[in-house]
Design a protein around this motif. Structure first.
Motif, PDB file in Angstrom:
ATOM      1  N   ALA A   1       0.992  -1.136  -0.093  1.00 26.11           N
ATOM      2  CA  ALA A   1       0.025  -0.041   0.246  1.00 26.11           C
ATOM      3  C   ALA A   1       0.843   1.380   0.080  1.00 26.11           C
ATOM      4  CB  ALA A   1      -0.806  -0.008   1.370  1.00 26.11           C
ATOM      5  N   GLU A   2       2.020   1.046   0.668  1.00 21.75           N
ATOM      6  CA  GLU A   2       2.778   2.440   0.851  1.00 21.75           C
ATOM      7  C   GLU A   2       3.480   2.673  -0.501  1.00 21.75           C
ATOM      8  OE1 GLU A   2       5.328   1.893   4.184  1.00 21.75           O
ATOM      9  OE2 GLU A   2       3.937   2.242   5.523  1.00 21.75           O
ATOM     10  N   TRP A   3       4.140   1.582  -1.022  1.00 19.57           N
ATOM     11  CA  TRP A   3       4.564   1.528  -2.224  1.00 19.57           C
ATOM     12  C   TRP A   3       3.960   1.987  -3.543  1.00 19.57           C
ATOM     13  CZ3 TRP A   3       4.197  -0.120  -7.414  1.00 19.57           C
ATOM     14  CH2 TRP A   3       5.549  -0.089  -8.072  1.00 19.57           C
ATOM     15  N   LEU A   4       2.436   1.583  -3.225  1.00 23.45           N
ATOM     16  CA  LEU A   4       1.304   2.157  -4.344  1.00 23.45           C
ATOM     17  C   LEU A   4       1.133   3.676  -4.337  1.00 23.45           C
ATOM     18  CD1 LEU A   4      -1.308  -0.839  -4.446  1.00 23.45           C
ATOM     19  CD2 LEU A   4       0.263  -0.056  -6.455  1.00 23.45           C
ATOM     20  N   ASP A   5       1.119   4.066  -2.904  1.00 23.39           N
ATOM     21  CA  ASP A   5       0.893   5.534  -2.681  1.00 23.39           C
ATOM     22  C   ASP A   5       2.113   6.400  -3.313  1.00 23.39           C
ATOM     23  OD1 ASP A   5       1.298   8.062  -1.416  1.00 23.39           O
ATOM     24  OD2 ASP A   5      -0.208   7.244   0.095  1.00 23.39           O
ATOM     25  N   THR A   6       3.352   5.890  -3.530  1.00 21.05           N
ATOM     26  CA  THR A   6       4.261   6.597  -4.119  1.00 21.05           C
ATOM     27  C   THR A   6       4.062   6.595  -5.595  1.00 21.05           C
ATOM     28  OG1 THR A   6       5.752   6.339  -2.416  1.00 21.05           O
ATOM     29  CG2 THR A   6       6.842   6.619  -4.319  1.00 21.05           C
ATOM     30  N   PHE A   7       3.971   5.300  -6.057  1.00 23.67           N
ATOM     31  CA  PHE A   7       3.702   5.026  -7.410  1.00 23.67           C
ATOM     32  C   PHE A   7       2.674   5.928  -8.062  1.00 23.67           C
ATOM     33  CE2 PHE A   7       2.332   2.845 -11.444  1.00 23.67           C
ATOM     34  CZ  PHE A   7       3.475   2.746 -12.060  1.00 23.67           C
ATOM     35  N   VAL A   8       1.414   6.003  -7.512  1.00 19.50           N
ATOM     36  CA  VAL A   8       0.435   6.822  -7.986  1.00 19.50           C
ATOM     37  C   VAL A   8       0.720   8.208  -7.912  1.00 19.50           C
ATOM     38  CG1 VAL A   8      -2.114   7.392  -7.371  1.00 19.50           C
ATOM     39  CG2 VAL A   8      -1.577   4.896  -7.359  1.00 19.50           C
ATOM     40  N   SER A   9       1.554   8.678  -6.899  1.00 18.84           N
ATOM     41  CA  SER A   9       1.976  10.018  -6.751  1.00 18.84           C
ATOM     42  C   SER A   9       2.841  10.376  -8.050  1.00 18.84           C
ATOM     43  CB  SER A   9       2.450  10.183  -5.656  1.00 18.84           C
ATOM     44  OG  SER A   9       1.451  10.232  -4.544  1.00 18.84           O
ATOM     45  N   ARG A  10       3.829   9.585  -8.308  1.00 21.16           N
ATOM     46  CA  ARG A  10       4.884   9.645  -9.123  1.00 21.16           C
ATOM     47  C   ARG A  10       4.216   9.818 -10.791  1.00 21.16           C
ATOM     48  NH1 ARG A  10      10.378   6.304  -8.051  1.00 21.16           N
ATOM     49  NH2 ARG A  10      11.040   7.541  -5.979  1.00 21.16           N
ATOM     50  N   THR A  11       2.980   8.959 -10.779  1.00 24.37           N
ATOM     51  CA  THR A  11       2.607   8.681 -12.242  1.00 24.37           C
ATOM     52  C   THR A  11       1.337   9.659 -12.770  1.00 24.37           C
ATOM     53  OG1 THR A  11       1.562   6.949 -11.462  1.00 24.37           O
ATOM     54  CG2 THR A  11       3.606   6.392 -12.595  1.00 24.37           C
ATOM     55  N   GLY A  12       1.059  10.383 -11.483  1.00 24.81           N
ATOM     56  CA  GLY A  12      -0.057  11.250 -11.609  1.00 24.81           C
ATOM     57  C   GLY A  12      -1.371  10.812 -11.669  1.00 24.81           C
ATOM     58  N   ARG A  13      -1.731   9.656 -10.893  1.00 21.46           N
ATOM     59  CA  ARG A  13      -2.859   8.901 -11.215  1.00 21.46           C
ATOM     60  C   ARG A  13      -3.837   8.982 -10.268  1.00 21.46           C
ATOM     61  NH1 ARG A  13      -2.554   6.125 -16.090  1.00 21.46           N
ATOM     62  NH2 ARG A  13      -4.823   6.252 -15.744  1.00 21.46           N
ATOM     63  N   TRP A  14      -3.709  10.068  -9.222  1.00 22.08           N
ATOM     64  CA  TRP A  14      -4.738  10.254  -8.229  1.00 22.08           C
ATOM     65  C   TRP A  14      -5.868  10.539  -8.388  1.00 22.08           C
ATOM     66  CZ3 TRP A  14      -4.553   8.964  -3.010  1.00 22.08           C
ATOM     67  CH2 TRP A  14      -3.384   8.849  -2.515  1.00 22.08           C
ATOM     68  N   THR A  15      -6.276  11.200  -9.636  1.00 23.78           N
ATOM     69  CA  THR A  15      -7.720  11.719  -9.999  1.00 23.78           C
ATOM     70  C   THR A  15      -8.304  10.498 -10.840  1.00 23.78           C
ATOM     71  OG1 THR A  15      -6.836  12.673 -11.966  1.00 23.78           O
ATOM     72  CG2 THR A  15      -7.198  13.960  -9.923  1.00 23.78           C
ATOM     73  N   SER A  16      -7.476   9.323 -11.233  1.00 23.74           N
ATOM     74  CA  SER A  16      -7.967   8.394 -12.086  1.00 23.74           C
ATOM     75  C   SER A  16      -9.039   7.303 -11.240  1.00 23.74           C
ATOM     76  CB  SER A  16      -6.901   7.727 -12.892  1.00 23.74           C
ATOM     77  OG  SER A  16      -6.057   8.357 -13.381  1.00 23.74           O
ATOM     78  N   PRO A  17     -10.107   6.767 -11.855  1.00 20.59           N
ATOM     79  CA  PRO A  17     -10.784   5.841 -11.333  1.00 20.59           C
ATOM     80  C   PRO A  17      -9.798   4.671 -11.242  1.00 20.59           C
ATOM     81  CG  PRO A  17     -11.983   6.783 -13.206  1.00 20.59           C
ATOM     82  CD  PRO A  17     -10.519   7.309 -13.232  1.00 20.59           C
ATOM     83  N   LYS A  18      -9.669   3.911 -10.079  1.00 15.62           N
ATOM     84  CA  LYS A  18      -8.699   3.048 -10.008  1.00 15.62           C
ATOM     85  C   LYS A  18      -9.150   1.622  -9.615  1.00 15.62           C
ATOM     86  CE  LYS A  18      -6.697   6.044  -7.283  1.00 15.62           C
ATOM     87  NZ  LYS A  18      -7.087   7.503  -7.789  1.00 15.62           N
ATOM     88  N   TYR A  19      -8.541   0.536 -10.075  1.00 21.41           N
ATOM     89  CA  TYR A  19      -9.189  -0.847  -9.800  1.00 21.41           C
ATOM     90  C   TYR A  19      -8.061  -1.531  -9.319  1.00 21.41           C
ATOM     91  CZ  TYR A  19     -13.141   0.676 -12.456  1.00 21.41           C
ATOM     92  OH  TYR A  19     -14.272   1.634 -12.758  1.00 21.41           O
ATOM     93  N   LEU A  20      -8.046  -2.758  -8.443  1.00 17.91           N
ATOM     94  CA  LEU A  20      -7.323  -3.675  -8.338  1.00 17.91           C
ATOM     95  C   LEU A  20      -7.792  -4.781  -8.882  1.00 17.91           C
ATOM     96  CD1 LEU A  20      -6.564  -3.006  -4.361  1.00 17.91           C
ATOM     97  CD2 LEU A  20      -5.293  -2.459  -6.344  1.00 17.91           C
ATOM     98  N   ILE A  21      -6.799  -5.519  -9.312  1.00 20.06           N
ATOM     99  CA  ILE A  21      -7.144  -7.114  -9.907  1.00 20.06           C
ATOM    100  C   ILE A  21      -6.240  -7.984  -9.356  1.00 20.06           C
ATOM    101  CG2 ILE A  21      -5.878  -6.717 -12.137  1.00 20.06           C
ATOM    102  CD1 ILE A  21      -7.633  -8.720 -13.229  1.00 20.06           C
ATOM    103  N   GLY A  22      -6.496  -9.126  -8.553  1.00 23.39           N
ATOM    104  CA  GLY A  22      -5.893  -9.929  -8.051  1.00 23.39           C
ATOM    105  C   GLY A  22      -6.017 -11.291  -8.624  1.00 23.39           C
ATOM    106  N   GLU A  23      -5.188 -12.505  -8.671  1.00 18.52           N
ATOM    107  CA  GLU A  23      -5.378 -13.744  -9.091  1.00 18.52           C
ATOM    108  C   GLU A  23      -4.964 -14.652  -7.979  1.00 18.52           C
ATOM    109  OE1 GLU A  23      -4.886 -15.984 -13.140  1.00 18.52           O
ATOM    110  OE2 GLU A  23      -2.996 -16.374 -12.093  1.00 18.52           O
ATOM    111  N   SER A  24      -5.578 -15.464  -7.563  1.00 20.11           N
ATOM    112  CA  SER A  24      -5.245 -16.618  -6.542  1.00 20.11           C
ATOM    113  C   SER A  24      -5.074 -16.148  -5.224  1.00 20.11           C
ATOM    114  CB  SER A  24      -4.146 -17.683  -7.109  1.00 20.11           C
ATOM    115  OG  SER A  24      -4.027 -18.574  -6.159  1.00 20.11           O
ATOM    116  N   TYR A  25      -3.764 -16.050  -4.697  1.00 22.45           N
ATOM    117  CA  TYR A  25      -3.287 -15.419  -3.448  1.00 22.45           C
ATOM    118  C   TYR A  25      -3.617 -13.876  -3.488  1.00 22.45           C
ATOM    119  CZ  TYR A  25      -1.339 -13.796   0.791  1.00 22.45           C
ATOM    120  OH  TYR A  25      -1.234 -13.323   1.953  1.00 22.45           O
ATOM    121  N   GLY A  26      -3.449 -13.373  -4.858  1.00 24.84           N
ATOM    122  CA  GLY A  26      -3.267 -11.945  -5.143  1.00 24.84           C
ATOM    123  C   GLY A  26      -4.804 -11.431  -4.847  1.00 24.84           C
ATOM    124  N   THR A  27      -5.931 -12.450  -4.858  1.00 23.09           N
ATOM    125  CA  THR A  27      -7.190 -11.996  -4.284  1.00 23.09           C
ATOM    126  C   THR A  27      -7.238 -11.559  -2.923  1.00 23.09           C
ATOM    127  OG1 THR A  27      -8.043 -14.190  -3.905  1.00 23.09           O
ATOM    128  CG2 THR A  27      -8.478 -13.088  -6.100  1.00 23.09           C
TER     129      THR A  27
END
Length: 492
Positions: free
Chosen positions: A170-196
């Motif tokens: 979650a902390e890593w994603l906070d930084t990534f979203v900030s660096r890539t300018g995606r704070w205003t984008s509709p956001k989705y998580l997708i996970g498979e198996s343990y990723g769920t």
């Protein structure tokens, strides 16, 4: 078959220009290329960045580096309204390779229409990618893919556990979203198996600890998400999967076999809920006549003999099923996808010698991802790409990820959830996934925000060409329907 690859133009490289000849990963690196793929008959130009971003400890010291591959459509003018999908695989200990080069990304494996390996190994364009409707980042958690711990004194418990995994990602994603300018984008998580498990926990962690609110969570072949189902419920939930696998291998009684799978499965589901679970609840005190009646029906819906069912006291373990179903024909069936057959050293035994489907998948995925990242995207490193990395021991205690997802949905009226399951998956069975969905919302108040889709394939349903089309279309539809109209408020 000759594969046509869209030529890539390397437009920027930082710290990954040449092989390092060291088996260490830089904390910060990026190689950017451009490409184009035709999706649903229309060209989609994109930029792809393969790189690394650090993981910091609480004192700001770099302790690890995560590898990612980030795809952005380049002919979009309003980035703030462009949906953004964050993709994880599972294991735990599995890299993001599976959905990256076989499902949602602009490239897919060179495999046959049922998912079996063919040569030459490699990738080709994916005309079903969701890149037309959303940008995507594929992330490799610590010790998977190229991602590695950089500070050797760091305790493994910082990364390797249900809740530790969720917290640092979650902390890593906070930084990534900030660096890539995606704070205003509709956001989705997708996970498979343990990723769920991972994305279900991340939905609440991102919301409560980082104030990052999501529009959707997609659970592909979900785990149990910490939702209790011990005893008779756990023993019974596999039966509809047995029915599906037996139907595929033509092992059901003739009257069931002549029906379509969509007609057979509801019968098995109804029996499981209304008769099998109550019968198992009686344990050894179930009346003998009733026990024989239930055994006969379990045999009917599983393709197994009544004697085998009775030998297991009506509760046949999945491993025994994989060994028993085709024993008389000399084959075992796969765990993650029971369409696949294996050959054991001997016919006797209670479980297969190996997972026939996984060896087949590694056969095609491993050369493809190494070729694609190193030779096509030009990310140069001598670090080995871990299809499955060392993440043990893994702390599974206090798994409340299903409840976490429920809380996130309750607190965020925008948040929708879709489950995708393959009928022939014997590891995370489709009916177990349905049960999770039912228990995820005990109040029944979220029914219009929960969606289930089933496919005639296994754990990675997208390996079957027909299901690659429909499963991506379901994601595309899910994203469109869960992206609110301009001005639509998030309120009950």
């Amino acid at each position: 078959m000759v594969m046509a690859l869209i030529p890539f133009s390397v437009v920027a490289q930082e710290r990954a220009k040449e092989p390092t000849h060291e088996r260490t990963l830089p904390a910060e690196s990026a190689v950017t290329s451009t490409g184009q793929v035709t999706i649903k008959g229309k060209p989609v130009p994109y930029k792809v960045t393969a790189g690394t971003q650090p993981v910091w400890d609480k004192d700001g010291k770099v302790i690890a580096s995560l590898f990612y591959t980030y795809y952005e459509r380049t002919d979009v003018t309003d980035k703030g309204r462009r949906p953004f999908v964050i993709s994880f695989n599972g294991g735990p200990g599995s890299a993001s390779v599976w959905m990256h080069v076989a499902y949602t990304g602009p490239k897919v494996l060179n495999i046959d229409n049922e998912g079996y390996p063919v040569q030459p190994y490699g990738v080709k364009d994916n005309p079903n990618s969701i890149l037309d409707v959303a940008d995507i980042v594929y992330i490799d958690p610590v010790n998977t893919g190229f991602s590695r711990i950089l500070e050797p004194k760091t305790e493994r418990s910082v990364f390797f556990g249900v809740n530790a995994d969720i917290k640092y990602l979650a902390e890593w994603l906070d930084t990534f979203v900030s660096r890539t300018g995606r704070w205003t984008s509709p956001k989705y998580l997708i996970g498979e198996s343990y990723g769920t498990t991972r994305v279900s926990g991340l939905a609440l962690e991102l919301q409560n600890a980082h104030w990052m609110y999501l529009n959707g969570v997609i659970l592909v072949s979900p785990t149990e998400l910490g939702i209790k189902r011990d005893g008779p419920v756990n023993d019974a939930l596999s039966l509809p999967y047995f029915t599906a696998a037996a139907w595929y291998h033509k092992a059901l009684p003739a009257d069931l076999q002549q029906k379509d799978l969509d007609a057979v499965l509801p019968e098995a589901e109804k029996f499981t809920i209304e008769e099998m679970i109550p019968a198992l609840s009686h344990g050894g005190f179930l009346e003998e006549a009733r026990k024989k009646q239930i055994a006969a029906k379990i045999a009917r819906y599983s393709g197994l003999s009544e004697s085998v069912v009775l030998e297991h006291n009506l509760a046949v373990p999945t491993a025994s099923f994989w060994k028993e179903l085709l024993r008389d024909k000399g084959f075992t069936v796969g765990r993650l996808d029971s369409r696949y057959k294996g050959i054991d050293r001997k016919l006797a035994g209670d479980a297969p010698d190996y997972n026939s489907e996984l060896t087949s998948w590694l056969h095609s995925f491993t050369p493809a991802i190494n070729y694609y990242l190193r030779d096509v995207l030009k990310y140069k490193t001598d670090v080995m790409y871990n299809m499955f990395g060392p993440v043990r021991p893994w702390d599974n205690t206090d798994d409340k990820t299903g409840e976490n997802l429920r809380q996130a949905m309750a607190q965020n009226p925008y948040l929708n959830v879709m489950i995708q399951s393959g009928y022939y998956d014997g590891a995370t069975t489709y009916f177990d996934a349905k049960y999770s969905m039912w228990q995820l919302d005990p109040s029944g108040r979220f029914k219009d925000r929960l969606r289930f889709e089933g496919y005639r394939s296994g754990h990675m349903m997208y390996l079957r060409a027909e299901d690659l089309v429909t499963s991506n279309e379901h994601i595309r539809d899910f994203i469109k329907k869960s992206t609110p109209a301009p001005g639509q408020p998030a309120k009950y």
